[in-house]
Design a protein around this motif. Structure first.
Motif, short mmCIF file in Angstrom:
data_model
loop_
_atom_site.label_atom_id
_atom_site.label_comp_id
_atom_site.label_asym_id
_atom_site.label_seq_id
_atom_site.Cartn_x
_atom_site.Cartn_y
_atom_site.Cartn_z
N THR A 1 22.90 67.66 -2.65
CA THR A 1 23.69 66.87 -1.72
C THR A 1 23.33 67.29 -0.30
O THR A 1 23.34 68.47 0.02
N ALA A 2 23.01 66.31 0.53
CA ALA A 2 22.73 66.57 1.94
C ALA A 2 23.96 66.16 2.76
O ALA A 2 24.82 65.43 2.28
N LYS A 3 24.03 66.65 3.99
CA LYS A 3 25.13 66.25 4.88
C LYS A 3 24.54 65.61 6.11
O LYS A 3 23.64 66.16 6.74
N LEU A 4 25.05 64.43 6.46
CA LEU A 4 24.63 63.70 7.64
C LEU A 4 25.75 63.79 8.65
O LEU A 4 26.90 63.41 8.35
N LYS A 5 25.45 64.27 9.84
CA LYS A 5 26.45 64.37 10.89
C LYS A 5 26.54 63.02 11.60
O LYS A 5 25.55 62.55 12.16
#
Length: 72
Positions: free
Chosen positions: A62-66
């Motif tokens: 899982t990646a996090k996009l700001k």
């Protein structure tokens, strides 16, 4: 992303920012094709500021996009 402000709450935006709009902005601003269905956004973003949106790339990744929503 830029949005107009509501009169009552200065952090509340008119409307909301959906996963579709985030995917379009990521394509335009970053050049990334992100499937909106992979974004784990339980509800559209309705306030100004920074929100981290988890993106399910794989079952174990899982990646996090700001996402920064600011006044237009």
């Amino acid at each position: 992303m830029s949005r107009g402000l509501g009169d009552v709450y200065k952090r509340q935006v008119f409307g909301s920012v959906s996963a579709k709009e985030i995917a379009e902005a990521a394509k335009e601003q970053l050049g990334y094709d992100i499937d909106k269905k992979k974004m784990q956004l339980p509800n559209p973003i309705k306030v100004l500021g920074t929100t981290e949106v988890p993106i399910r790339l794989h079952t174990k990744v899982t990646a996090k996009l700001k996402v920064i929503v600011k006044e237009a």
